[in-house]
Design an enzyme around this catalytic site. Structure first.
Site, PDB file in Angstrom:
ATOM      1  N   ASN A   6      29.575  54.036  24.605  1.00 14.79           N
ATOM      2  CA  ASN A   6      30.245  52.790  24.240  1.00 14.79           C
ATOM      3  C   ASN A   6      31.733  53.077  24.135  1.00 14.79           C
ATOM      4  O   ASN A   6      32.358  52.901  23.092  1.00 14.79           O
ATOM      5  CB  ASN A   6      29.682  52.275  22.912  1.00 14.79           C
ATOM      6  CG  ASN A   6      30.162  50.880  22.579  1.00 14.79           C
ATOM      7  OD1 ASN A   6      30.620  50.146  23.459  1.00 14.79           O
ATOM      8  ND2 ASN A   6      30.078  50.501  21.314  1.00 14.79           N
TER       9      ASN A   6
ATOM     10  N   ASP B  69      22.877  51.951  13.958  1.00 19.65           N
ATOM     11  CA  ASP B  69      23.487  51.199  15.054  1.00 19.65           C
ATOM     12  C   ASP B  69      24.967  50.962  14.755  1.00 19.65           C
ATOM     13  O   ASP B  69      25.501  49.870  14.948  1.00 19.65           O
ATOM     14  CB  ASP B  69      22.765  49.881  15.314  1.00 19.65           C
ATOM     15  CG  ASP B  69      22.993  49.373  16.733  1.00 19.65           C
ATOM     16  OD1 ASP B  69      23.307  50.200  17.614  1.00 19.65           O
ATOM     17  OD2 ASP B  69      22.873  48.158  16.961  1.00 19.65           O
TER      18      ASP B  69
END
Length: 418
Positions: free
Chosen positions: A96, A306
């Site tokens: 990411n 997360d």
């Protein structure tokens, strides 16, 4: 660094000292002695922490930082400190960032950047080049360099044949394919869970069907190809049921859930606070209950934070314009104790996820490498901005009740205290 942990209650079912309060001497990164009482030797720091409990080091398999490319969200250096002070000694680092982790050189870069730190980083490579969902990335080369799995983070793969090929190809070297559970055609421009709350608030909804169709598709592919599949951060009751059925067939399927989806529902959306805009979207109370039951019965294999830092320029906006994502490293442990209890939390943060990703598991006994999380189960409070260690402050758990406290970690010969 040599340390002596005084009056530490060991929580490690594999250890002969499980649930016993002992002193633990750590020298040169190894547990050299465990006894009822140990005198601190020379060149050793004595650590006395109130109601201290220790366990094997926690592993979080879904963490994002930002660097390279988005250092304003989080750098690797600070992110490592956040993880260590939040009780994590090992993390799976998502692709990411920019450039994406889709090559051997990027995997090597991340591992080098984190070398010698108190947290061991395991890169998760992109499944497809540039995470565009068009062409398989250099999976074998990345695994040889140290990638533990392959995933296009938060991007549902439209091309079913691509997932099929990935599942077939990775069998030759034992690779783990991860597939984010979202059918983009169904979710469309939705931004929250489709239901009573979205209707009342006038927000575009994402039906549970968007997740469940993707899960069902990927399970059919897995049954056809064989191989290993992991579905990250499921969020609906039907997803739990689908995966439970697949496991009963003997398929090599695992899944995870984020801490936020175990503790927060779409009822919170009435505040229009963009911190609650996450992916998958927050679901209903009945979904939360099904996820908790799925954890307890073993259908859901482990929990993740997360952790997804988003800079204020992209988060403090109108709800519909804000980027999805919430940080979660700092709040994971203190948010779950009342809901799950210590035994289940430790199980879902240690042995199970490490086994799934092929990592070496440890135990708290003499002669073992010290890979330890330090915490207390005592005390309550409220999660506030003062509890956030990350550069970004986009936490969905702000203002909510906490139980216990994380003191820090000891790993790779380094003590890190919050």
């Amino acid at each position: 660094m040599n340390i002596l942990l005084k009056s530490a209650t060991v929580f490690d079912p594999k250890s002969t000292h499980h649930k016993k309060t002992v002193d633990v001497l750590i020298e040169n990164g190894l547990i050299s002695k465990i006894d009822n009482s140990i005198n601190c030797p020379q060149n050793c720091e004595e650590i006395n922490l109130e109601n201290l409990t220790i366990s094997n080091g926690w592993f979080d398999a879904s963490v994002s930082f930002g660097e390279p490319g988005y250092e304003d969200r989080e750098t690797i250096e600070n992110g490592i400190q956040v993880a260590a002070k939040s009780g994590f000694t090992q993390i799976g680092l998502n692709s990411n960032c920019y450039p994406f982790t889709d090559s051997k050189s990027m995997v090597n870069y991340l591992k080098t950047k984190a070398s010698g730190s108190p947290v061991t980083i395991y890169p998760i490579g992109s499944l497809t080049k540039k995470s565009e969902g068009k062409e398989i990335a250099e999976l074998y080369d990345m695994q040889q360099a140290g990638a533990i799995a392959f995933n296009d983070y938060k991007k549902g793969i439209k091309n079913a044949n691509l997932v099929k090929i990935a599942l077939q190809y990775t069998q030759s070297f034992g690779g783990l394919v991860m597939s984010y559970p979202n059918n983009c055609n169904i979710s469309g421009e939705g931004i929250v869970n489709e239901g009573i709350s979205s209707t009342h608030l006038g927000l575009k909804g994402i039906p549970a069907l968007a997740e469940e169709l993707q899960v069902s598709r990927d399970l059919f592919l897995l049954e056809y190809t064989g191989g290993k599949l992991h579905i990250p951060t499921i969020s609906t009751a039907k997803s739990v049921a689908l995966i439970k059925e697949a496991k009963s067939k003997g398929l090599q399927i695992t899944c995870s859930v984020s801490a936020d989806h175990l503790t927060i529902t779409d009822e919170e959306l009435k505040s229009f606070d963009a911190n609650y805009k996450i992916a998958p979207p927050l679901r209903t109370q009945s979904d939360v209950e099904a996820l908790i039951e799925g954890l307890k019965e073993g259908t859901i294999d482990f929990i993740t934070s997360d952790h997804d830092p988003i800079d204020i320029e992209n988060k403090k906006l109108e709800f519909s314009n804000a980027i999805d994502g919430s940080i979660g490293l700092e709040s994971l442990f203190v948010s779950l104790q009342e809901t799950l209890g210590l035994e289940l939390i430790i199980e879902k943060l240690t042995t199970i996820p490490q086994t799934i990703f092929g990592l070496k598991t440890s135990t708290i006994k003499e002669g073992e490498k010290a890979n330890i999380s330090l915490f207390t189960t005592k005390g309550t409070g409220t999660f506030t901005l003062n509890n956030i260690l990350s550069t970004s402050t986009n936490s969905a758990y702000l203002g909510k009740k906490t139980t216990g406290k994380v003191y820090g970690t000891y790993n790779n010969g380094i003590l890190t205290l919050a």
